[in-house]
Design an enzyme around this catalytic site. Structure first.
Site, mmCIF file in Angstrom:
data_model
loop_
_atom_site.group_PDB
_atom_site.id
_atom_site.type_symbol
_atom_site.label_atom_id
_atom_site.label_comp_id
_atom_site.label_asym_id
_atom_site.label_seq_id
_atom_site.Cartn_x
_atom_site.Cartn_y
_atom_site.Cartn_z
ATOM 1 N N LYS A 1 0.859 -1.188 0.000
ATOM 2 C CA LYS A 1 0.000 0.000 0.000
ATOM 3 C C LYS A 1 0.884 1.223 0.000
ATOM 4 C CE LYS A 1 -4.521 0.661 0.340
ATOM 5 N NZ LYS A 1 -5.498 -0.338 -0.057
HETATM 6 N N1 GLU Z 1 -7.313 0.043 -3.013
HETATM 7 C C1 GLU Z 1 -8.114 -1.097 -3.294
HETATM 8 C C2 GLU Z 1 -8.150 -2.017 -2.102
HETATM 9 O O1 GLU Z 1 -7.922 -1.617 -0.979
HETATM 10 C C3 GLU Z 1 -7.726 -1.787 -4.586
HETATM 11 C C4 GLU Z 1 -6.325 -2.314 -4.642
HETATM 12 C C5 GLU Z 1 -5.939 -2.833 -6.016
HETATM 13 O O2 GLU Z 1 -6.759 -2.900 -6.904
HETATM 14 O O3 GLU Z 1 -4.764 -3.167 -6.140
HETATM 15 O O4 GLU Z 1 -8.470 -3.170 -2.225
#
Ligand code: GLU
Length: 427
Positions: free
Chosen positions: A117
């Site tokens: 993240k």
């Molecule tokens: N930000 C989204 C999540 O927390 C999507 C992450 C992604 O598609 O890589 O799942």
């Protein structure tokens, strides 16, 4: 007689620390799995944490320096995967927790990624398009050697969107000397994005809610729903559930809520929001308090905004039958216990909101093939994975006598532990 000192109650600050919340569930699931101590340590901590301080020329000519993070939790099952968040409250502990949740989420839906993240501390609402673009490009440049289609694939999260991903893709491509669309997902469809990605998280939520109804012998037309958050995730979940005949009786936002026990026309509300920029002053529902909407009686409550909305302060007051977590980390571990006692059927975040990253996986596959699927193909594949994953978690929960959240963690940790052992520890 042996006496033990009861653990001191957690302060609200400790209770709502996302990293501690993640670690508490991880430890409980690892204990129940009898995870060996070495693998426990490997999986408990992120494998890499990057902090960058990025200078950006602001529109008025002054230079601002923003702090950004990228935490890579695991590459055991494949490249790291996870969004980039822009917001004033972004912190390293939050990004750490979100990175670990991405590892568990990808493992629950069995897609070949580890978790990561990113985040930048900023207030995107107060920044111009140009400032956001320059900040995004500089952040991407600072991470250039750590991201890539086979290394770490970012995506949108709170405060970022398709345009942000287009800038990341372009910056990365400029550095590589060639267009490389598969470095990020959640891009515009015209730039290698996948059909269905924008709606995917909401769609996944609607699919697992259907499954929970089936399991509990309920039917959509007699099911009332309250959704907190009307951004990408909440609005798409609302529209898809409304299309299926669910009665959406409440919508909450950070600055107020709407309530109509007879049901809100979501199509009209979407038009109202597109026209006015907010859900407020909508004629098809009464204005309501943003905190009170969470504890209003309903069959399904969907927190689809941010972390820590269900805590020791309000969990006992919840009046839903099903809690479907569209956001990451909306419920604290202390609240988990209260919800279990109340018999609320929880569809945990790492399952409920996994539709987004699952369609991100499809986007990455399509980019690497250079061959794009129809929306129907994307949706059918997504539905299949969400249904199977729901059933896997439910079976784990029944087989091990644990709640759905711990079952989802156990399923995920078991899968990641397996590949970690198979690969061995590089020395
Ligand atoms: N930000 C989204 C999540 O927390 C999507 C992450 C992604 O598609 O890589 O799942």
């Amino acid at each position: 007689m042996q006496t033990t000192t009861p653990a001191a109650p957690l302060s609200l600050e400790q209770e709502t620390n996302p990293w501690l919340a993640q670690a508490a569930r991880f430890d409980e699931a690892a204990k129940r799995l009898n995870l060996e101590p070495g693998i426990w340590k490997v999986l408990r901590y992120p494998s890499r944490e990057i902090i960058v301080h990025i200078p950006v020329s602001m529109d008025d000519g002054h230079i601002e320096v923003f702090t950004g993070y990228r935490v890579q939790h695991s590459i055991s099952r494949g490249p790291c995967k996870g969004g980039i968040r822009y917001g004033p409250d972004v912190s390293l502990d939050e990004v750490r927790a979100l990175a670990s949740w991405m590892t568990w989420k990808c493992a629950v839906v069995n897609i070949p990624f580890g978790g990561a993240k990113g985040g930048v501390i900023c207030e995107p609402k107060n920044m111009s398009e140009g400032e956001l673009e320059r900040m995004t490009r500089r952040y991407t440049a600072a991470l250039i050697e750590f991201i890539g289609p086979e290394k770490d694939v970012p995506a949108p999260d709170m405060g970022t969107n398709e345009q942000t991903m287009a800038w990341v893709m372009d910056t990365y491509s400029m550095h590589m000397g060639q267009t490389m669309t598969s470095v990020v997902t959640g891009k515009p469809v015209s730039l290698g994005g996948s059909r269905g990605r924008r709606e995917a998280t909401g769609r996944g939520i609607s699919v697992v809610t259907d499954q929970a109804l089936k399991h509990l012998n309920m039917i959509p037309s007699e099911t009332s729903v309250i959704i907190q958050g009307f951004g990408n995730v909440g609005s798409n979940a609302a529209k898809l559930l409304w299309d299926k005949g669910y009665k959406i009786i409440g919508i909450g936002e950070y600055d107020g809520a709407l309530y109509n026990p007879a049901g809100i026309d979501i199509s009209e509300l979407l038009e109202h929001k597109a026209r006015t920029g907010t859900i407020h002053k909508f004629s098809g529902a009464q204005a309501f308090d943003k905190d009170a909407i969470l504890i209003e009686k309903c069959d399904v409550l969907i927190p689809a905004a941010t972390e820590n909305v269900i805590t020791s302060r309000n969990a006992a007051d919840l009046k839903c039958r099903i809690l479907c977590e569209g956001a990451n980390g909306p419920t604290t571990p202390v609240a988990d216990e209260i919800l279990s006692e109340k018999g609320i059927f929880v569809i945990p975040d790492i399952l409920a909101n996994a539709g987004g990253v699952t369609t991100s996986y499809f986007e990455w596959v399509q980019d690497r093939m250079g061959y794009f699927w129809t929306e129907d193909e994307v949706n059918q594949r997504l539905d299949r994975i969400m249904i199977d994953s729901f059933n896997d978690v439910l079976h784990f929960s029944i087989a091990h006598g644990v709640n759905n959240r711990i079952a989802a963690y156990m399923l995920a940790i078991d899968r990641v532990a397996h590949t970690t052992k198979q690969r061995g520890i590089y020395a």
